[in-house]
Design a protein around this motif. Structure first.
Motif, short mmCIF file in Angstrom:
data_model
loop_
_atom_site.label_atom_id
_atom_site.label_comp_id
_atom_site.label_asym_id
_atom_site.label_seq_id
_atom_site.Cartn_x
_atom_site.Cartn_y
_atom_site.Cartn_z
N PRO A 121 0.65 -1.00 0.14
CA PRO A 121 -0.38 -0.08 0.11
C PRO A 121 0.76 1.62 0.13
O PRO A 121 0.50 2.43 -0.69
CB PRO A 121 -0.73 -0.66 1.40
N GLU A 122 2.22 1.19 0.47
CA GLU A 122 2.82 2.34 0.45
C GLU A 122 3.58 3.15 -0.70
O GLU A 122 3.62 4.39 -0.65
CB GLU A 122 4.30 1.64 1.64
N ARG A 123 2.96 2.39 -2.28
CA ARG A 123 4.19 2.69 -3.17
C ARG A 123 2.36 3.57 -3.65
O ARG A 123 3.13 4.17 -4.53
CB ARG A 123 4.05 1.14 -4.16
N PHE A 124 1.63 3.26 -3.28
CA PHE A 124 0.42 4.28 -4.01
C PHE A 124 0.02 4.94 -3.27
O PHE A 124 -1.32 5.46 -3.64
CB PHE A 124 -1.15 2.88 -4.13
N ALA A 125 0.58 5.37 -2.12
CA ALA A 125 -0.37 6.02 -0.62
C ALA A 125 -0.14 7.57 -1.32
O ALA A 125 -1.63 7.55 -1.07
CB ALA A 125 0.98 6.62 0.52
N ALA A 126 0.33 8.58 -1.95
CA ALA A 126 0.17 9.11 -2.36
C ALA A 126 -1.35 9.59 -4.14
O ALA A 126 -1.62 10.65 -3.67
CB ALA A 126 1.45 10.13 -3.20
N GLU A 127 -0.98 8.86 -4.65
CA GLU A 127 -2.41 8.14 -5.91
C GLU A 127 -3.55 8.22 -4.42
O GLU A 127 -4.19 8.57 -5.31
CB GLU A 127 -2.13 7.47 -6.74
N LEU A 128 -3.31 7.57 -3.82
CA LEU A 128 -4.77 6.51 -3.38
C LEU A 128 -5.12 8.24 -2.44
O LEU A 128 -6.29 8.72 -2.35
CB LEU A 128 -4.37 5.90 -1.75
N LYS A 129 -3.90 8.82 -1.86
CA LYS A 129 -4.27 10.14 -0.91
C LYS A 129 -5.17 11.05 -1.90
O LYS A 129 -6.45 11.84 -1.50
CB LYS A 129 -3.29 10.91 -0.69
N ALA A 130 -4.49 11.56 -2.97
CA ALA A 130 -5.60 12.20 -3.71
C ALA A 130 -7.02 11.80 -4.45
O ALA A 130 -7.98 12.92 -4.60
CB ALA A 130 -4.07 12.69 -4.87
N ALA A 131 -6.37 10.59 -4.33
CA ALA A 131 -7.50 10.34 -4.90
C ALA A 131 -8.86 10.10 -3.96
O ALA A 131 -10.25 10.63 -4.60
CB ALA A 131 -7.46 8.95 -5.36
N ARG A 132 -8.54 9.86 -3.40
CA ARG A 132 -9.34 9.74 -2.02
C ARG A 132 -10.17 11.20 -2.10
O ARG A 132 -11.29 11.96 -1.72
CB ARG A 132 -8.93 9.54 -0.63
N ASP A 133 -9.26 12.24 -1.85
CA ASP A 133 -9.72 13.69 -1.68
C ASP A 133 -10.78 14.43 -3.09
O ASP A 133 -11.63 15.06 -3.18
CB ASP A 133 -8.60 14.53 -1.76
N MET A 134 -10.39 13.76 -4.42
CA MET A 134 -11.56 13.95 -5.37
C MET A 134 -12.56 13.12 -5.48
O MET A 134 -13.74 14.29 -5.35
CB MET A 134 -10.79 13.86 -6.76
N ASP A 135 -12.90 11.97 -4.86
CA ASP A 135 -13.30 10.77 -4.79
C ASP A 135 -14.97 11.63 -4.08
O ASP A 135 -15.84 12.24 -3.86
CB ASP A 135 -13.45 9.63 -3.53
N ALA A 136 -14.25 12.19 -1.84
CA ALA A 136 -14.56 13.14 -1.69
C ALA A 136 -15.28 14.27 -2.03
O ALA A 136 -16.57 14.69 -1.38
CB ALA A 136 -13.95 13.63 -0.23
N LEU A 137 -14.83 15.32 -2.84
CA LEU A 137 -15.14 16.23 -3.79
C LEU A 137 -16.63 15.62 -4.25
O LEU A 137 -18.00 16.34 -4.26
CB LEU A 137 -14.61 16.91 -4.44
#
Lengths: 146, 180
Positions: free
Chosen positions: A40-56
């Motif tokens: 999971p750590e390899r994709f943490a940055a992409e997941l964080k950005a995607a979660r922010d967008m999903d929330a919006l």
């Protein structure tokens, strides 16, 4: 079936479909989930950005039609055509009228052609009148009565 | 299943049965209106598109052949009407470029939820039209990947590409400026 999932492909999936792996194409979903679990750590940055967008995007409310629009949409549909009464459907009503008319004409003709011979009783006179109205020859009846 | 009950309702609606007409309107008008609203960014125009979509549907019902899901067909009609309006809008504003609106979200808490939603809605409506359509159908509505691709008449791969670009563009507009 186990699919090979690369880091690059998983990042493409995250960037297109978001952080929730259940939204990924079915054929790649299991492999994507497996790789996410493994590192999971390899994709943490992409997941964080995607979660922010999903929330919006998740905060965008549904759009519901107003009652006026709904009524206008329903009103714009063609209405059922009034069903024409078929000849057969119309027949019973007219047949009743016809029967009454026939009876009236028959009575009128019968009365017009009734013999004027005297009758013994009022009852006989009425019988004679009815027979005559129905088109029977009342001469025989009158002779028999005499 | 929705598909078979659609066929039954379409047949009855085509015969003018009000209950079937109401059922189709209640089932599909929210999705059509939402798609048009997100695409056009204007509620009034979206309502016009919704009405035009249903008028076309009523005309098509008597000869309806279930080659596609009614829902897919209806959304495709709405989407094409939106494309037409956006094209006319572009032509009308060619001589006069629209005012640039700052849609970036600010990092402070001054931006309340309503403003945040407005910013996101405006940013979606400002996306290239096919990106806006892909994002609306997939991220804001419950269409499956196959159905969204079918509505847009593209492959699922092309849909994925549009989605990725849409999300990147939204991020650039809404978030990165606020992070700077």
């Amino acid at each position: 079936m186990t699919q090979t999932m690369t880091d690059a492909r998983l990042i493409e999936l995250i960037e297109a479909w978001g952080a929730d792996a259940t939204a990924y194409p079915e054929s790649e979903r299991d492999a994507a989930k497996a790789l996410l679990m493994k590192a999971p750590e390899r994709f943490a940055a992409e997941l964080k950005a995607a979660r922010d967008m999903d929330a919006l995007l998740g905060g965008v409310p549904d759009v519901m039609p107003s009652p006026a629009l709904t009524a206008a949409l329903i009103g714009s549909a063609p209405r059922a055509r009034a069903q024409r009464r078929s000849w057969f459907a119309a027949m019973p009503r007219w047949s009743a009228v016809g029967a009454l008319a026939s009876l009236a004409i028959g009575l009128a003709i019968g009365l017009g052609t009734t013999q004027t011979a005297p009758t013994n009783t009022t009852e006989e006179a009425v019988d004679t009148l009815i027979y005559a109205a129905l088109g029977f020859d009342t001469t025989y009846t009158q002779e028999a009565a005499q | 299943m929705a598909f078979s009950s659609d066929l039954d309702q379409i047949t009855r609606a085509a015969a003018g049965e009000r209950q079937a007409v109401s059922a189709l309107v209640n089932r599909y008008s929210p999705g059509v209106l939402a798609l048009a609203t997100r695409m056009l960014g204007d509620r009034g125009e979206a309502e016009d598109v919704t009405q035009e979509t249903f008028i076309r549907a009523w005309k098509a019902l008597p000869d309806w052949e279930p080659r596609a899901k009614f829902s897919t067909w209806l959304h495709r009609v709405a989407l094409n009407l939106c494309y037409d309006r956006l094209r006319k809008r572009r032509e009308a504003t060619m001589a006069e470029p629209p005012e640039q609106v700052d849609m970036a979200l600010r990092p402070d808490d001054a931006l309340d939820q309503a403003e945040r939603v407005k910013a996101v809605e405006a940013a979606i409506a400002a996306l290239p039209e096919r990106q806006a359509a892909a994002l609306t159908l997939c991220a804001l509505q419950d269409h499956s990947q196959a159905e969204a691709a079918d509505i847009m008449e593209i492959s699922v791969e092309a849909l994925e590409s549009l989605l990725a670009r849409a999300r990147r563009a939204l991020r650039a507009v809404l978030m990165e400026r606020s992070e700077a």
